[in-house]
Every structure is written in C-alpha cells, then in structure tokens.
Design an enzyme around this catalytic site. Structure first.
Site, short mmCIF file in Angstrom:
data_model
loop_
_atom_site.label_atom_id
_atom_site.label_comp_id
_atom_site.label_asym_id
_atom_site.label_seq_id
_atom_site.Cartn_x
_atom_site.Cartn_y
_atom_site.Cartn_z
N SER A 256 -53.24 -27.26 -13.17
CA SER A 256 -53.33 -28.73 -13.17
C SER A 256 -52.19 -29.36 -13.94
O SER A 256 -51.68 -28.79 -14.92
CB SER A 256 -54.66 -29.11 -13.81
OG SER A 256 -54.65 -30.44 -14.24
N TYR B 253 -60.47 -29.19 -20.75
CA TYR B 253 -60.17 -28.83 -19.36
C TYR B 253 -58.74 -28.33 -19.25
O TYR B 253 -58.47 -27.27 -18.66
CB TYR B 253 -60.38 -30.04 -18.45
CG TYR B 253 -59.81 -29.88 -17.06
CD1 TYR B 253 -60.38 -29.00 -16.15
CD2 TYR B 253 -58.68 -30.61 -16.66
CE1 TYR B 253 -59.84 -28.85 -14.87
CE2 TYR B 253 -58.14 -30.46 -15.38
CZ TYR B 253 -58.73 -29.58 -14.49
OH TYR B 253 -58.20 -29.42 -13.23
P1 NAD Z 1 -64.23 -29.55 -6.57
O1 NAD Z 1 -65.16 -29.71 -7.73
O2 NAD Z 1 -64.48 -30.38 -5.36
O3 NAD Z 1 -64.17 -28.03 -6.13
C1 NAD Z 1 -64.40 -26.96 -7.01
C2 NAD Z 1 -65.44 -26.04 -6.40
O4 NAD Z 1 -65.65 -24.96 -7.31
C3 NAD Z 1 -66.80 -26.73 -6.18
O5 NAD Z 1 -67.22 -26.59 -4.85
C4 NAD Z 1 -67.71 -26.00 -7.15
O6 NAD Z 1 -69.07 -25.89 -6.67
C5 NAD Z 1 -67.03 -24.66 -7.33
N1 NAD Z 1 -67.39 -24.03 -8.59
C6 NAD Z 1 -67.37 -24.60 -9.82
N2 NAD Z 1 -67.86 -23.74 -10.73
C7 NAD Z 1 -68.16 -22.59 -10.06
C8 NAD Z 1 -68.71 -21.34 -10.45
N3 NAD Z 1 -69.08 -21.10 -11.72
N4 NAD Z 1 -68.87 -20.39 -9.52
C9 NAD Z 1 -68.53 -20.62 -8.23
N5 NAD Z 1 -68.03 -21.80 -7.79
C10 NAD Z 1 -67.85 -22.77 -8.70
O7 NAD Z 1 -62.77 -29.80 -7.14
P2 NAD Z 1 -61.37 -29.97 -6.40
O8 NAD Z 1 -60.90 -31.34 -6.69
O9 NAD Z 1 -61.45 -29.47 -5.01
O10 NAD Z 1 -60.47 -28.98 -7.28
C11 NAD Z 1 -60.16 -27.66 -6.88
C12 NAD Z 1 -59.29 -27.02 -7.96
O11 NAD Z 1 -58.10 -27.77 -8.15
C13 NAD Z 1 -59.95 -26.91 -9.33
O12 NAD Z 1 -59.57 -25.70 -9.92
C14 NAD Z 1 -59.35 -28.08 -10.08
O13 NAD Z 1 -59.37 -27.85 -11.47
C15 NAD Z 1 -57.95 -28.10 -9.52
N6 NAD Z 1 -57.30 -29.42 -9.63
C16 NAD Z 1 -57.76 -30.46 -8.91
C17 NAD Z 1 -57.14 -31.70 -9.01
C18 NAD Z 1 -57.61 -32.89 -8.24
O14 NAD Z 1 -57.02 -33.96 -8.40
N7 NAD Z 1 -58.61 -32.79 -7.39
C19 NAD Z 1 -56.01 -31.84 -9.85
C20 NAD Z 1 -55.57 -30.73 -10.57
C21 NAD Z 1 -56.20 -29.52 -10.43
#
Ligand code: NAD
Length: 316
Positions: free
Chosen positions: A123, A148
């Site tokens: 991130s 985070y």
């Molecule tokens: P999201 O919350 O929609 O997706 C994450 C998924 O991981 C969810 O479906 C959740 O149920 C699953 N998850 C969480 N904990 C879990 C566990 N213990 N076991 C199994 N599954 C688990 O989030 P997103 O926005 O799609 O983000 C995806 C990735 O990208 C993450 O790692 C997030 O940190 C990273 N990220 C996202 C953004 C953004 O702007 N959306 C920015 C930077 C980084």
C-alpha cells in the site's frame, strides 16, 4: 496457469479474478468473508465468478495449508488483508494477525508446496508522512503512521526474506487509493456518494486540502497481471501502482457533485490520526520495468463509478 487469489471475494480481488478467467487462467479464491463490511457483498461477488472458492482464514496455518494442498496453485496473488487505516488504530492486533502472520502463512505454504511466484498487495500508506514527492520505491519507509501501514511494511519485508531464502519470485505492489465500480463501501468515494444521494452530511476530515493519488481499478488489475509475469533480475521487486496525479479532497467532492448531480452537505471535522496529508506515486519504475501505463483519469473514473453506483443501488 493455476492461480490462487487470496481476498478474491473483495473489491480488487473480484475484478482481478474476472480478468484472469477471461484470459483462460484457472483460478481459485481463498477468503474468509469476514464482516469488515457487509459479507453479502463478497458472497454476491463470487456467485457469478464461476471460480472455486475456499472459505478459509489466513490466520490459520492449517486452513491455508489445506487450500494449497487441494488447489495446487502455480502462482498466488495475495490480496487478502484487513484493509483501511482508521480501524487499524483500534484493532492493531487483528491487523497484525491477518496481514503479517497471515502473509507468513502464505509464504510458508509457498515454500512447502514449491510455488514460485507471488504478487503481494502492499500500500501507498507505507510512505506515511514521506516529505519527498512524488513517492519513489527507493525512498526510505520510516515515516509510517498507522498500524495498517506497519503491517504492509512488515509484509514487504517478509516477501523479501522468503524470496531470498527460498528463491521465490515475488512482486510487492504499493497500490495508491483504488476506486471504480464496486469500490469498498468504507472508502471515501463510495461512502460520500451514498451519503450525498441520501441528503446526509458527509464527514470531511481536515480542511479539504489533503491530496490523494487515486487509481482506477482496471489500471490496478492491469498492473497486477503484469507483475504476475515479471521476469526482471531481482527475485523480490517493489513497484508503485498509482495514477501519478493528485486530487484534493475538495476537488474530489466537486467531481462527485458533478456526476451525481447533487450538492454535498459537508460536516467539517478535525483531521484523523493515522491519515496522511498526501499520497503521490512516482510510477517511473513500474512504467519502465512492468510496462504499466494507467489509462483512466479521475473525471472519467468517477463517471464510471457513478454509473455503477446508480445501477447497483437501483437494484437494492
Ligand atoms: P477488500 O476488503 O475488499 O478485500 C480483502 C479481502 O480479504 C476481503 O474479501 C476479505 O474478506 C479478505 N480477508 C480479510 N481477512 C482475511 C482472512 N483472515 N482470511 C481470508 N480472507 C481474508 O479490500 P480491497 O480494497 O480489495 O484490498 C485488497 C488488497 O489491496 C488489500 O491487501 C489491501 O490492503 C490492499 N490495498 C487496497 C487499497 C485500496 O484502495 N482498495 C489501497 C492499497 C492497498
């Protein structure tokens, strides 16, 4: 290729899986469908994906192990995490268990099952209050200001360690605020749009001058896909995936007003601890080594988001 997508029921995961399937990859999802936001959204996401789903918790080494033993992936895209900066301040332990220990479990399973290739979702928050802009991968990441962000720094370091010790080929991607159709409901664009259309005040933290580098979902998915086949000299490589442009919060609200056709009622609140004033990606490295080239500018991206938003909520 047989690709395991952790977090494949989430926002970025769903779009990623769709793209992989369209390219004839064999995919499976590992997700625990937790209630960080409405799990029904995640269940709906996977309903039509036509992919195999392992309902498993990353925090359990045995559940991760069972998934690897059954699916036998050739590559892993590791997106599962507790996302979101603010909630991490209240639940740092949960974030560490999921994002750090969970990542360790994935890396251990890769070692055991001899899976060579991993794409890890990091991130922009790792840069914290970095003063040098735009943020480059070579900048020291010692100004992190939320639990985070710290978990993502730790995740990158674990990736570096495992790639070194066990010869894994890993790409860590630092995503900069991802938005677009089906964006996570807790994120500002989606949350603001909902409140604005309901005529409710939107909470604006700070004076509206904070700036973010917003990246359209399809550009992120394109970067993930390119990272999957990256064959550069370093076994662990880090790339920024951003738009490399910044938008002021005030300007973002104006864009939502324009495309939603409603005026925002703003509730001004003090800045939140853990929030950074600015994110801004230098994407020179991703451009030259990955061939990453973001296509969607914010105005067009918000228009596409609003199109999805109207359609989605008209069916709820
Ligand atoms: P999201 O919350 O929609 O997706 C994450 C998924 O991981 C969810 O479906 C959740 O149920 C699953 N998850 C969480 N904990 C879990 C566990 N213990 N076991 C199994 N599954 C688990 O989030 P997103 O926005 O799609 O983000 C995806 C990735 O990208 C993450 O790692 C997030 O940190 C990273 N990220 C996202 C953004 C953004 O702007 N959306 C920015 C930077 C980084």
């Amino acid at each position: 290729m047989r690709i395991l997508v952790t977090g494949g029921a989430g926002f970025i995961g769903t779009r990623t899986v769709k793209k992989l399937i369209s390219q004839n990859h064999e995919t499976a999802i590992l997700d625990d469908f937790n209630d960080f936001y409405d799990p029904e959204i995640k269940r709906e996401n996977v309903k039509t994906s036509g992919t195999k789903v392992y309902e498993a918790d990353l925090r359990s080494q045995s559940e991760v192990e069972r998934t690897f033993a059954d699916f036998k992936p050739e590559a892993v895209i590791h997106l599962a995490a507790r996302a979101g900066v603010r909630p991490s301040l209240n639940q740092p332990g949960l974030y560490i268990d999921t994002n750090v220990t969970g990542t360790l479990h994935i890396l251990e399973a890769m070692k055991t099952h001899e899976v060579e290739r991993l794409v890890f979702a990091s991130s922009s928050s790792v840069y914290g209050c970095n003063e040098k802009v735009p943020f480059a991968e070579s900048d020291p990441i010692l100004k992190t200001i939320s639990p985070y962000a710290a978990t993502k720094v730790a995740g990158e370091h674990l990736c570096s360690v495992y790639s070194h010790l066990h010869d894994l080929r890993i790409v860590s991607l630092r995503f900069f605020t991802v938005y677009g159709p089906a964006q996570r409901p807790d994120l500002a664009i989606h949350k603001f749009a909902r409140l604005m259309t309901e005529g409710i005040e939107i909470p604006r933290f700070g004076d509206g001058s904070t700036r973010r580098d917003y990246t359209y979902i399809d550009d992120i998915v394109d970067g993930v896909e390119k990272a999957l086949s990256y064959a550069g000299p370093n076994r662990h490589e880090v790339f920024n995936l951003g738009e490399s442009d910044t938008v002021e919060l005030r300007e973002l609200i104006s864009l939502l007003e324009k495309h939603l056709g409603v005026e925002a009622k703003i509730k001004s609140l003090p800045s939140q601890p853990g929030d950074v004033p600015l994110t801004y990606a230098d994407i020179t490295k991703a451009k030259s080594l990955l061939g990453y080239l973001p296509q969607t500018k914010i105005d067009e991206g918000i228009e596409k988001f609003v199109e999805w938003f109207r359609d989605y909520y008209s069916k709820q």
